[in-house]
Scaffold this motif. Sequence first.
Motif, PDB file in Angstrom:
ATOM      1  N   GLY A  38       0.788  -1.229   0.000  1.00 29.55           N
ATOM      2  CA  GLY A  38       0.000   0.000   0.000  1.00 29.55           C
ATOM      3  C   GLY A  38       0.817   1.273   0.000  1.00 29.55           C
ATOM      4  O   GLY A  38       0.257   2.366  -0.064  1.00 29.55           O
ATOM      5  N   ASN A  39       2.147   1.177   0.050  1.00 25.53           N
ATOM      6  CA  ASN A  39       3.027   2.351   0.048  1.00 25.53           C
ATOM      7  C   ASN A  39       3.505   2.637  -1.369  1.00 25.53           C
ATOM      8  O   ASN A  39       4.020   1.750  -2.049  1.00 25.53           O
ATOM      9  N   PHE A  40       3.359   3.883  -1.804  1.00 26.24           N
ATOM     10  CA  PHE A  40       3.833   4.293  -3.128  1.00 26.24           C
ATOM     11  C   PHE A  40       5.353   4.199  -3.177  1.00 26.24           C
ATOM     12  O   PHE A  40       6.041   4.767  -2.332  1.00 26.24           O
ATOM     13  N   ILE A  41       5.869   3.462  -4.150  1.00 29.58           N
ATOM     14  CA  ILE A  41       7.322   3.284  -4.298  1.00 29.58           C
ATOM     15  C   ILE A  41       7.875   4.178  -5.396  1.00 29.58           C
ATOM     16  O   ILE A  41       8.920   4.795  -5.255  1.00 29.58           O
ATOM     17  N   GLY A  42       7.178   4.229  -6.536  1.00 32.04           N
ATOM     18  CA  GLY A  42       7.666   5.059  -7.623  1.00 32.04           C
ATOM     19  C   GLY A  42       6.778   4.993  -8.843  1.00 32.04           C
ATOM     20  O   GLY A  42       5.892   4.141  -8.955  1.00 32.04           O
ATOM     21  N   ARG A  43       7.056   5.901  -9.767  1.00 36.99           N
ATOM     22  CA  ARG A  43       6.334   6.004 -11.035  1.00 36.99           C
ATOM     23  C   ARG A  43       7.360   6.129 -12.131  1.00 36.99           C
ATOM     24  O   ARG A  43       8.411   6.760 -11.935  1.00 36.99           O
ATOM     25  N   LEU A  45       7.768   6.652 -16.588  1.00 33.18           N
ATOM     26  CA  LEU A  45       7.231   6.832 -17.929  1.00 33.18           C
ATOM     27  C   LEU A  45       8.263   6.329 -18.917  1.00 33.18           C
ATOM     28  O   LEU A  45       9.453   6.605 -18.776  1.00 33.18           O
ATOM     29  N   GLY A  46       7.838   5.629 -19.928  1.00 34.89           N
ATOM     30  CA  GLY A  46       8.754   5.167 -20.963  1.00 34.89           C
ATOM     31  C   GLY A  46       8.892   3.666 -20.940  1.00 34.89           C
ATOM     32  O   GLY A  46       9.548   3.128 -20.062  1.00 34.89           O
ATOM     33  N   GLY A  47       8.240   3.005 -21.870  1.00 38.51           N
ATOM     34  CA  GLY A  47       8.188   1.549 -21.862  1.00 38.51           C
ATOM     35  C   GLY A  47       9.460   0.851 -22.270  1.00 38.51           C
ATOM     36  O   GLY A  47       9.629  -0.324 -21.974  1.00 38.51           O
ATOM     37  N   TYR A  48      10.362   1.531 -22.953  1.00 42.33           N
ATOM     38  CA  TYR A  48      11.533   0.835 -23.481  1.00 42.33           C
ATOM     39  C   TYR A  48      12.801   1.160 -22.711  1.00 42.33           C
ATOM     40  O   TYR A  48      13.899   0.890 -23.171  1.00 42.33           O
ATOM     41  N   SER A  49      12.644   1.734 -21.531  1.00 39.96           N
ATOM     42  CA  SER A  49      13.815   1.995 -20.710  1.00 39.96           C
ATOM     43  C   SER A  49      13.625   1.313 -19.352  1.00 39.96           C
ATOM     44  O   SER A  49      12.519   1.253 -18.818  1.00 39.96           O
ATOM     45  N   SER A  50      14.722   0.801 -18.834  1.00 43.25           N
ATOM     46  CA  SER A  50      14.666   0.147 -17.528  1.00 43.25           C
ATOM     47  C   SER A  50      14.747   1.215 -16.436  1.00 43.25           C
ATOM     48  O   SER A  50      15.150   2.349 -16.681  1.00 43.25           O
ATOM     49  N   PHE A  51      14.367   0.818 -15.229  1.00 47.25           N
ATOM     50  CA  PHE A  51      14.467   1.753 -14.109  1.00 47.25           C
ATOM     51  C   PHE A  51      14.622   0.980 -12.806  1.00 47.25           C
ATOM     52  O   PHE A  51      14.257  -0.182 -12.701  1.00 47.25           O
ATOM     53  N   VAL A  52      15.212   1.671 -11.827  1.00 51.63           N
ATOM     54  CA  VAL A  52      15.436   1.114 -10.494  1.00 51.63           C
ATOM     55  C   VAL A  52      14.911   2.122  -9.491  1.00 51.63           C
ATOM     56  O   VAL A  52      15.227   3.307  -9.574  1.00 51.63           O
ATOM     57  N   VAL A  53      14.107   1.637  -8.532  1.00 48.89           N
ATOM     58  CA  VAL A  53      13.542   2.504  -7.503  1.00 48.89           C
ATOM     59  C   VAL A  53      13.897   1.918  -6.134  1.00 48.89           C
ATOM     60  O   VAL A  53      13.547   0.778  -5.844  1.00 48.89           O
ATOM     61  N   PRO A  54      14.603   2.676  -5.291  1.00 53.34           N
ATOM     62  CA  PRO A  54      14.900   2.175  -3.941  1.00 53.34           C
ATOM     63  C   PRO A  54      13.611   2.012  -3.142  1.00 53.34           C
ATOM     64  O   PRO A  54      12.706   2.841  -3.231  1.00 53.34           O
ATOM     65  N   ILE A  55      13.534   0.959  -2.349  1.00 55.23           N
ATOM     66  CA  ILE A  55      12.383   0.723  -1.488  1.00 55.23           C
ATOM     67  C   ILE A  55      12.736   1.278  -0.108  1.00 55.23           C
ATOM     68  O   ILE A  55      13.721   0.859   0.497  1.00 55.23           O
ATOM     69  N   PRO A  56      11.941   2.230   0.382  1.00 56.90           N
ATOM     70  CA  PRO A  56      12.253   2.831   1.687  1.00 56.90           C
ATOM     71  C   PRO A  56      12.236   1.796   2.814  1.00 56.90           C
ATOM     72  O   PRO A  56      11.540   0.782   2.748  1.00 56.90           O
ATOM     73  N   VAL A  57      12.999   2.096   3.855  1.00 54.35           N
ATOM     74  CA  VAL A  57      13.037   1.248   5.043  1.00 54.35           C
ATOM     75  C   VAL A  57      11.634   1.205   5.648  1.00 54.35           C
ATOM     76  O   VAL A  57      10.885   2.164   5.562  1.00 54.35           O
ATOM     77  N   ASN A 181      23.471   6.301   5.459  1.00 52.61           N
ATOM     78  CA  ASN A 181      22.501   6.834   4.501  1.00 52.61           C
ATOM     79  C   ASN A 181      23.092   7.867   3.546  1.00 52.61           C
ATOM     80  O   ASN A 181      22.400   8.750   3.070  1.00 52.61           O
ATOM     81  N   LYS A 182      24.391   7.721   3.264  1.00 50.04           N
ATOM     82  CA  LYS A 182      25.061   8.599   2.299  1.00 50.04           C
ATOM     83  C   LYS A 182      25.981   7.772   1.423  1.00 50.04           C
ATOM     84  O   LYS A 182      26.333   6.643   1.750  1.00 50.04           O
ATOM     85  N   SER A 183      26.400   8.367   0.314  1.00 50.60           N
ATOM     86  CA  SER A 183      27.390   7.747  -0.559  1.00 50.60           C
ATOM     87  C   SER A 183      28.744   8.417  -0.334  1.00 50.60           C
ATOM     88  O   SER A 183      28.800   9.629  -0.091  1.00 50.60           O
ATOM     89  N   VAL A 184      29.797   7.628  -0.426  1.00 50.37           N
ATOM     90  CA  VAL A 184      31.145   8.129  -0.244  1.00 50.37           C
ATOM     91  C   VAL A 184      31.942   7.790  -1.506  1.00 50.37           C
ATOM     92  O   VAL A 184      31.860   6.666  -2.019  1.00 50.37           O
TER      93      VAL A 184
END
Length: 192
Positions: A38-43, A45-57, A181-184
């Motif tokens: 029930g939690n919105f993860i992501g949206r 657009l564009g059927g021919y491109s891949s995508f990655v959405v992080p799932i929140p804790v 929770n950061k990138s180095v």
Amino acid sequence: GKVAFQRTFEVKAEMLDKYSFSFVAYGINYQSEVTINGNFIGRHLGGYSSFVVPIPVNVLQVGTENVIKVSVDNELTPKTTLPLRQQVGGWRTYGGIFRDIYLLATPKLAIEEMRARADVVSDAKGEVRSARIFVHGEVADHGFDLTTPGGLMGFQVEIQDKLSGEMVGRSGISPLSPQQNKSVSVDAELVL
């Protein structure tokens, strides 16, 4: 038109402790919305491109009651799509999930991006004699717990011969200080 795909899946307690999760889609045509429990993860657009959405804790739950829902819409509209409408004699805009989708579990401390560049040294005959390899990476911390106080971490690059599996080069160890929770950024250099 619009259609929704839904499936339940299991997550074990030890998985939540060790990993951070992302939703990966290689192809959903054309517009898609993803929800988990029930939690919105992501949206996307564009059927021919891949995508990655992080799932929140705290979105995933221990047990078999996790529900993922992917809502798909292939309607062509002047505001959101190219072409703006179905073309006469053009291809049909099919909708749906037409390539793999999955949840990706990665360690809470993981390399997210890696780039390498080589400066090649040749002799007078043009034969390659050596190469200096520069590697740049981004290491992300998604809740990693370094349980040893004062513990040290480092980043090192090794290059192996593809056929023999033998190591042919190794960089020095660069200190790594993760920040939650950061990138180095990390860099390494080695000579072949």
